[in-house]
Design a protein around this motif. Structure first.
Motif, PDB file in Angstrom:
ATOM      1  N   VAL A 157       0.858  -1.188   0.000  1.00 35.33           N
ATOM      2  CA  VAL A 157       0.000   0.000   0.000  1.00 35.33           C
ATOM      3  C   VAL A 157       0.893   1.235   0.000  1.00 35.33           C
ATOM      4  CG1 VAL A 157      -1.680   1.335   1.304  1.00 35.33           C
ATOM      5  CG2 VAL A 157      -1.926  -1.140   1.148  1.00 35.33           C
ATOM      6  N   VAL A 158       0.547   2.221  -0.849  1.00 33.52           N
ATOM      7  CA  VAL A 158       1.310   3.456  -0.935  1.00 33.52           C
ATOM      8  C   VAL A 158       0.544   4.576  -0.231  1.00 33.52           C
ATOM      9  CG1 VAL A 158       0.336   4.136  -3.165  1.00 33.52           C
ATOM     10  CG2 VAL A 158       2.595   4.964  -2.506  1.00 33.52           C
ATOM     11  N   ASP A 159       1.271   5.452   0.437  1.00 39.01           N
ATOM     12  CA  ASP A 159       0.663   6.557   1.178  1.00 39.01           C
ATOM     13  C   ASP A 159       1.519   7.803   0.977  1.00 39.01           C
ATOM     14  OD1 ASP A 159      -1.105   7.558   3.649  1.00 39.01           O
ATOM     15  OD2 ASP A 159       0.968   8.161   4.015  1.00 39.01           O
ATOM     16  N   LEU A 171       7.805  26.007  -0.616  1.00 40.88           N
ATOM     17  CA  LEU A 171       8.503  24.740  -0.438  1.00 40.88           C
ATOM     18  C   LEU A 171       7.593  23.749   0.273  1.00 40.88           C
ATOM     19  CD1 LEU A 171      12.189  25.450   0.678  1.00 40.88           C
ATOM     20  CD2 LEU A 171      11.407  24.513  -1.491  1.00 40.88           C
ATOM     21  N   TYR A 172       7.659  22.477  -0.146  1.00 38.36           N
ATOM     22  CA  TYR A 172       6.835  21.429   0.449  1.00 38.36           C
ATOM     23  C   TYR A 172       7.694  20.193   0.684  1.00 38.36           C
ATOM     24  CZ  TYR A 172       2.930  24.261  -1.246  1.00 38.36           C
ATOM     25  OH  TYR A 172       2.062  25.297  -1.490  1.00 38.36           O
ATOM     26  N   ASP A 173       7.521  19.585   1.855  1.00 33.86           N
ATOM     27  CA  ASP A 173       8.148  18.297   2.136  1.00 33.86           C
ATOM     28  C   ASP A 173       7.125  17.203   1.848  1.00 33.86           C
ATOM     29  OD1 ASP A 173      10.678  19.187   2.999  1.00 33.86           O
ATOM     30  OD2 ASP A 173       9.834  19.734   4.946  1.00 33.86           O
ATOM     31  N   LEU A 174       7.485  16.305   0.951  1.00 32.35           N
ATOM     32  CA  LEU A 174       6.623  15.184   0.571  1.00 32.35           C
ATOM     33  C   LEU A 174       7.237  13.895   1.092  1.00 32.35           C
ATOM     34  CD1 LEU A 174       4.252  13.960  -1.123  1.00 32.35           C
ATOM     35  CD2 LEU A 174       5.883  13.816  -3.022  1.00 32.35           C
ATOM     36  N   VAL A 175       6.455  13.123   1.832  1.00 32.63           N
ATOM     37  CA  VAL A 175       6.902  11.836   2.359  1.00 32.63           C
ATOM     38  C   VAL A 175       5.970  10.759   1.822  1.00 32.63           C
ATOM     39  CG1 VAL A 175       7.303  10.446   4.426  1.00 32.63           C
ATOM     40  CG2 VAL A 175       7.826  12.894   4.439  1.00 32.63           C
ATOM     41  N   VAL A 176       6.552   9.763   1.170  1.00 29.56           N
ATOM     42  CA  VAL A 176       5.779   8.659   0.615  1.00 29.56           C
ATOM     43  C   VAL A 176       6.219   7.361   1.291  1.00 29.56           C
ATOM     44  CG1 VAL A 176       5.152   7.363  -1.453  1.00 29.56           C
ATOM     45  CG2 VAL A 176       5.554   9.836  -1.600  1.00 29.56           C
ATOM     46  N   GLY A 177       5.275   6.617   1.817  1.00 30.74           N
ATOM     47  CA  GLY A 177       5.558   5.321   2.415  1.00 30.74           C
ATOM     48  C   GLY A 177       4.958   4.198   1.589  1.00 30.74           C
ATOM     49  N   ILE A 178       5.717   3.137   1.397  1.00 33.08           N
ATOM     50  CA  ILE A 178       5.219   1.912   0.767  1.00 33.08           C
ATOM     51  C   ILE A 178       5.302   0.821   1.821  1.00 33.08           C
ATOM     52  CG2 ILE A 178       5.535   0.205  -1.049  1.00 33.08           C
ATOM     53  CD1 ILE A 178       6.803   2.371  -2.768  1.00 33.08           C
ATOM     54  N   ASN A 379      11.797  -6.218  -5.919  1.00 37.84           N
ATOM     55  CA  ASN A 379      11.968  -5.170  -6.929  1.00 37.84           C
ATOM     56  C   ASN A 379      10.942  -4.048  -6.786  1.00 37.84           C
ATOM     57  OD1 ASN A 379      14.171  -6.525  -8.104  1.00 37.84           O
ATOM     58  ND2 ASN A 379      12.770  -7.875  -9.223  1.00 37.84           N
ATOM     59  N   VAL A 380      10.899  -3.500  -5.584  1.00 37.65           N
ATOM     60  CA  VAL A 380       9.969  -2.405  -5.281  1.00 37.65           C
ATOM     61  C   VAL A 380      10.594  -1.079  -5.723  1.00 37.65           C
ATOM     62  CG1 VAL A 380       8.678  -1.233  -3.469  1.00 37.65           C
ATOM     63  CG2 VAL A 380       9.107  -3.701  -3.309  1.00 37.65           C
ATOM     64  N   ARG A 381       9.765  -0.240  -6.355  1.00 41.47           N
ATOM     65  CA  ARG A 381      10.232   1.080  -6.771  1.00 41.47           C
ATOM     66  C   ARG A 381       9.061   2.042  -6.733  1.00 41.47           C
ATOM     67  NH1 ARG A 381      13.442   0.982 -12.230  1.00 41.47           N
ATOM     68  NH2 ARG A 381      11.367   0.501 -13.062  1.00 41.47           N
ATOM     69  N   LEU A 382       9.364   3.307  -6.477  1.00 41.05           N
ATOM     70  CA  LEU A 382       8.343   4.351  -6.447  1.00 41.05           C
ATOM     71  C   LEU A 382       8.378   5.161  -7.732  1.00 41.05           C
ATOM     72  CD1 LEU A 382       6.202   6.093  -4.943  1.00 41.05           C
ATOM     73  CD2 LEU A 382       8.116   7.486  -4.106  1.00 41.05           C
ATOM     74  N   GLU A 383       7.198   5.404  -8.297  1.00 38.55           N
ATOM     75  CA  GLU A 383       7.048   6.324  -9.415  1.00 38.55           C
ATOM     76  C   GLU A 383       6.293   7.545  -8.897  1.00 38.55           C
ATOM     77  OE1 GLU A 383       5.126   4.331 -12.655  1.00 38.55           O
ATOM     78  OE2 GLU A 383       6.659   2.755 -12.777  1.00 38.55           O
ATOM     79  N   LEU A 384       6.909   8.700  -9.032  1.00 34.76           N
ATOM     80  CA  LEU A 384       6.340   9.950  -8.531  1.00 34.76           C
ATOM     81  C   LEU A 384       6.048  10.879  -9.705  1.00 34.76           C
ATOM     82  CD1 LEU A 384       5.659  12.044  -6.305  1.00 34.76           C
ATOM     83  CD2 LEU A 384       8.112  12.610  -6.247  1.00 34.76           C
ATOM     84  N   GLY A 413      10.624  -6.295   3.109  1.00 30.16           N
ATOM     85  CA  GLY A 413      10.257  -7.358   4.029  1.00 30.16           C
ATOM     86  C   GLY A 413       8.885  -7.134   4.626  1.00 30.16           C
ATOM     87  N   PRO A 414       8.375  -8.115   5.367  1.00 26.63           N
ATOM     88  CA  PRO A 414       7.082  -7.964   6.041  1.00 26.63           C
ATOM     89  C   PRO A 414       7.194  -7.011   7.234  1.00 26.63           C
ATOM     90  CG  PRO A 414       8.110 -10.027   6.682  1.00 26.63           C
ATOM     91  CD  PRO A 414       8.991  -9.432   5.622  1.00 26.63           C
ATOM     92  N   ASN A 415       6.054  -6.545   7.720  1.00 22.39           N
ATOM     93  CA  ASN A 415       6.007  -5.651   8.895  1.00 22.39           C
ATOM     94  C   ASN A 415       6.865  -4.407   8.689  1.00 22.39           C
ATOM     95  OD1 ASN A 415       4.672  -7.887  10.203  1.00 22.39           O
ATOM     96  ND2 ASN A 415       6.677  -8.725  10.707  1.00 22.39           N
ATOM     97  N   ASP A 416       6.899  -3.888   7.476  1.00 24.57           N
ATOM     98  CA  ASP A 416       7.892  -2.870   7.188  1.00 24.57           C
ATOM     99  C   ASP A 416       7.382  -1.858   6.166  1.00 24.57           C
ATOM    100  OD1 ASP A 416      10.286  -1.651   7.586  1.00 24.57           O
ATOM    101  OD2 ASP A 416      11.487  -3.103   6.466  1.00 24.57           O
ATOM    102  N   SER A 417       8.114  -0.742   6.076  1.00 23.23           N
ATOM    103  CA  SER A 417       7.790   0.311   5.110  1.00 23.23           C
ATOM    104  C   SER A 417       9.064   0.840   4.476  1.00 23.23           C
ATOM    105  CB  SER A 417       7.064   1.485   5.789  1.00 23.23           C
ATOM    106  OG  SER A 417       5.854   1.079   6.377  1.00 23.23           O
ATOM    107  N   MET A 418       8.984   1.172   3.208  1.00 28.58           N
ATOM    108  CA  MET A 418      10.000   1.979   2.544  1.00 28.58           C
ATOM    109  C   MET A 418       9.521   3.421   2.584  1.00 28.58           C
ATOM    110  SD  MET A 418      11.136  -0.157  -0.826  1.00 28.58           S
ATOM    111  CE  MET A 418      12.232  -1.582  -0.737  1.00 28.58           C
ATOM    112  N   VAL A 419      10.404   4.334   2.949  1.00 28.55           N
ATOM    113  CA  VAL A 419      10.022   5.736   3.106  1.00 28.55           C
ATOM    114  C   VAL A 419      10.889   6.595   2.191  1.00 28.55           C
ATOM    115  CG1 VAL A 419       9.821   7.661   4.708  1.00 28.55           C
ATOM    116  CG2 VAL A 419       9.261   5.337   5.468  1.00 28.55           C
TER     117      VAL A 419
END
Length: 534
Positions: A157-159, A171-178, A379-384, A413-419
């Protein structure tokens, strides 16, 4: 990902055995590791991605040059010839276009996190940071916890969260979690683990305590059906335990093998890693989680010392889904992050540093243990996708490019997020940006089937500004910590305390809004220790 290693005279001495006490044999000094021509952050060849800054290796400070915290030519984040990102309203907006722009981002493996504990120990024990910087901020994001909800099973899930900079409304700080799905110790697959433990004399008492405590902690989580092997090595290899089916938690046979681990001899890391992979292949089971767990201070002073040859063993394990988990150990001042980081990067596994015994229990019990050893998506990657008129000013990710071939996907991994954290500048005409749509898309490869999957969120600026943004504030605190440690050396000596104090105040202000956040409490404490140096 690596901070380039040029073999120093002290390192040459290692070819003949362990260094004398107090020798900084593995430290990256100002002329090699910390800010070199080929390193990931501080670059001097003016390419567009991913470096943030510049250096000329003059040795005046650990991380950067030319009077600024992270870059060259007196700007905050980039060089005059870089396409993006760069600071300053006018300069950044030169890259803004009147159509949506697509960026690809990598946050490093979700469990590459060694810098957080390693730098913490250096600061706590009053050791020099020279040769150990820059502190990689994405490893802080990986190390500390986030409040994202678990994804459904077999999904990600992406947020996206965003807030304006209070000092500059453009200026804006953008934080995306997967975020991945949850896994428990009862629902996980069985383990096939091979511990490759460095027992060379450079490890010393502190290193061996960390190594043994890591194995003890993990042994408490084992269950019937798990298989464990132990390889220990200095300039030769010993196998205290081979292909042993444990009886359950705290298996007595494994405990006896752990008790035999003592430091002695020089370090043939390639020999130890080669033997560990041979054992892992011999006991390989496609239904199990197959892992090699390398525990070392990163020394390689006997036998083959080429990082590329050593790391090739890690890369070869990919075909059999044998991933490498790297566990770094003290002594902190001579720890060779460069080698361990390289090996674990190619091995597609977690990278951890154990600065004290309780850290082993934090990392190798409960949900954290499963995050470090398990796998939810490959092979997780974010497209912004940025709306027209928005440009990237600064980024806190490992890789970023508009060319997907230049951004390597990572495993989660499980129980985890990429930020992923980026700072954006709104260059659009006044009143035109609120309805602009941001697109955030997580792409990944499903386990087993290999199917290409994605989760996408499209949201306007106005919607982001009224939605939850706790992750933004936490990211700002972690960015302030990293900026203080990395940037203070570019300040005049009489200004350094004030520089760090300003960042301490930033973290403290955020903590006042979230007083129960134990991660922010720790960061403030460590930054408080750090500022007493000036």
């Amino acid at each position: 990902m690596t901070r380039t290693h040029l073999l120093s005279l002290a390192a040459l001495a290692l070819l003949f055995g362990c260094p004398a006490s107090g020798e900084d044999s593995y430290i990256r000094d100002d002329d090699d590791y910390a800010a070199d021509d080929d390193d990931a952050w501080y670059d001097d060849d003016d390419d567009a991605t991913p470096p943030i800054g510049d250096d000329d290796d003059d040795g005046e400070d650990p991380v950067s040059d030319d009077d600024d915290a992270t870059a060259d030519d007196d700007d905050a984040t980039a060089d005059d010839d870089d396409a993006t990102p760069e600071d300053g309203d006018d300069v950044t907006c030169l890259g803004a276009v009147e159509e949506p722009t697509l960026w690809y981002l990598s946050a490093d493996d979700s469990n590459s996190q060694a810098d957080a504990a390693h730098i913490r120990q250096l600061i706590a024990e009053g050791m020099s940071l020279s040769g150990h910087l820059p502190l990689r901020p994405w490893e802080l994001f990986n190390y500390y916890d986030w409040d994202y909800a678990d994804a459904p099973q077999n999904e990600l899930v992406v947020d996206a969260q965003l807030r304006a900079d209070p000092a500059d409304p453009e200026l804006y700080d953008l934080v995306v979690g997967i975020t991945s799905a949850a896994m428990s110790n009862t629902t996980r697959p069985d383990f096939n683990l091979v511990f490759a433990v460095d027992t060379s004399c450079s490890m010393g008492p502190a290193g061996m305590d960390a190594a043994r405590e890591t194995l003890v902690a993990l042994s408490s989580q084992l269950r019937s059906g798990d298989v464990v092997s132990v390889v220990d090595w200095d300039d030769s290899v010993t196998i205290p335990l081979s292909n042993h089916a444990v009886s359950g938690p705290d298996d007595s046979t494994l405990a006896a093998a752990i008790a035999t681990l003592v430091d002695d001899g020089s370090t043939d890391l390639e020999l130890g890693l080669s033997e560990a992979y041979s054992l892992a292949l011999a006991s390989h089971d496609p239904e199990k989680l197959n892992r090699v767990i390398l525990v070392s201070d990163g020394g390689a002073n006997t036998g083959i010392t080429s990082r590329e040859l050593i790391a090739q063993h890690a890369a070869d394990g990919e075909a059999e889904q044998i991933y490498l988990v790297g566990v770094g150990t003290p002594p902190a001042d001579i720890y060779n992050d460069d080698l361990m980081n390289t090996v674990t990067d190619l091995g597609k596994g977690a990278y951890i540093y154990i600065d004290e015994p309780q850290e082993a229990w934090r990392q190798f019990t409960g949900e954290r243990m499963l995050s470090n050893l398990g796998l939810s998506a490959k092979n997780v990657r974010l497209e912004l996708t940025l709306p027209p008129g928005f440009a990237i000013e600064r980024f806190y990710v490992e890789e970023i490019s508009q060319n997907p071939d230049e951004v390597e996907p990572q495993h989660l991994g499980p129980n985890d997020s990429m930020v992923y954290v980026v700072t954006l500048r709104d260059c659009s005409a006044d009143g035109e940006s609120g309805l602009g749509e941001f697109g955030v898309t997580a792409t990944w490869e499903a386990l087993g089937s290999g199917d290409a999957l994605f989760d996408r969120e499209v949201i306007t600026l106005d919607e982001l500004l009224v939605a939850n943004a706790r992750a933004v504030y936490k990211a700002r605190a972690l960015m302030a910590y990293a900026d203080a440690v990395n940037g203070v050396w570019a300040e005049a000596s009489g200004q350094r305390r004030a520089f760090v104090d300003g960042h301490w105040d930033d973290v403290n202000g955020i903590l006042q809004s979230f007083p129960d956040d134990e991660d922010l409490q720790e960061v403030l404490f460590v930054l408080g220790q750090f500022r007493t140096r000036f």
